[in-house]
Design an enzyme around this catalytic site. Sequence first.
Site, short mmCIF file in Angstrom:
data_model
loop_
_atom_site.label_atom_id
_atom_site.label_comp_id
_atom_site.label_asym_id
_atom_site.label_seq_id
_atom_site.Cartn_x
_atom_site.Cartn_y
_atom_site.Cartn_z
N HIS A 146 3.52 93.12 15.95
CA HIS A 146 4.11 92.12 15.04
C HIS A 146 5.29 91.42 15.71
CE1 HIS A 146 5.75 90.61 11.12
NE2 HIS A 146 6.90 90.80 11.76
N GLU A 147 6.16 92.20 16.34
CA GLU A 147 7.34 91.62 17.00
C GLU A 147 6.93 90.78 18.22
OE1 GLU A 147 10.02 91.59 15.48
OE2 GLU A 147 9.50 93.12 14.01
N HIS A 166 5.95 87.45 16.97
CA HIS A 166 7.08 86.53 16.76
C HIS A 166 7.44 85.81 18.06
CE1 HIS A 166 8.24 87.03 12.65
NE2 HIS A 166 8.46 88.33 12.74
N GLU A 188 6.45 85.28 8.88
CA GLU A 188 6.11 86.70 8.80
C GLU A 188 4.61 86.89 8.64
OE1 GLU A 188 7.99 89.35 9.38
OE2 GLU A 188 9.58 87.94 9.85
#
Length: 292
Positions: free
Chosen positions: A146-147, A150, A223
């Site tokens: 997930h990071e 980003h 997100e």
Amino acid sequence: MRIVLFLLTNLAIILVASVTLSLLGVGSTLQANGVDLDLGNLLIICAVFGFMGSFVSLLLSKFMAKRSTGLQMIEQASNADEQWLMDTVQELATEAGIGMPEVGIFPAEQANAFATGWNKNNALVGISLGLLQRFRREEIRAVLAHEIGHIANGDMVTLTLIQGVVNTFVMFFARIIGHFVDRVILKNEEGHGIGYFVASIVAELVLGILASTIVAWFSRRREFRADEMGARLAGNFAMIGALQRLKAEYEVPDQMPSTMTAFGISSHLKEGFMAAFATHPPLDDRIAALQK
């Protein structure tokens, strides 16, 4: 330390913005008659300060993150867990097509992680000690994915640009309101009196609060995109499992510094009116989006 960093950041913004305005030859916000606003100059000044603030913060984001979270950087793995963490981040970064980020662990009981940095090939990923200790490896991998999402999506730069636009128009309209109060209500006919400055400050505070809902909305959208990237890199089942595990962790106090909240994997749920200021969507919504 946070106060010192805040003051140094603002000093850097003022210094760089002042030099930029001098190079552009932009002077007063008033026209030559000393009465009417020079909207062109005003917009340039507000844009310089608005974008400069956002970009200086972005350029300093890795430094600020390391200092504010107490991040312990992993220069060389000292145990099997750290080696697995470094190998996993390297694998995910390669799959996402970005450079290997710096990796660190911050001493927080709360399960959380963040990514920051102005350059997707020279970013920073931080993960909390609590998450490392309590989550299964497939869940940790999903959080890291997930990071990495980003970073690969360029979310930090995008949010910086959005914040710069918002800052510009908040400052611009606040000063127009201040000018109106000074000229029309207080009948000041030359220069700017105390009414202009007081009204501008009040208007900037009110408009800033309202405008922050715009930034928060964009933050919530990104997100979902990072969850999607995380699911592609780590597997949909693993990403859903990680979010479900995070949902069960809400009783642990939020230990992420406020300056880093928007960059974390999750934040504590806001309800009612305050939900408009939330940087993250409810975890139930994120899980439902992945299940679809």
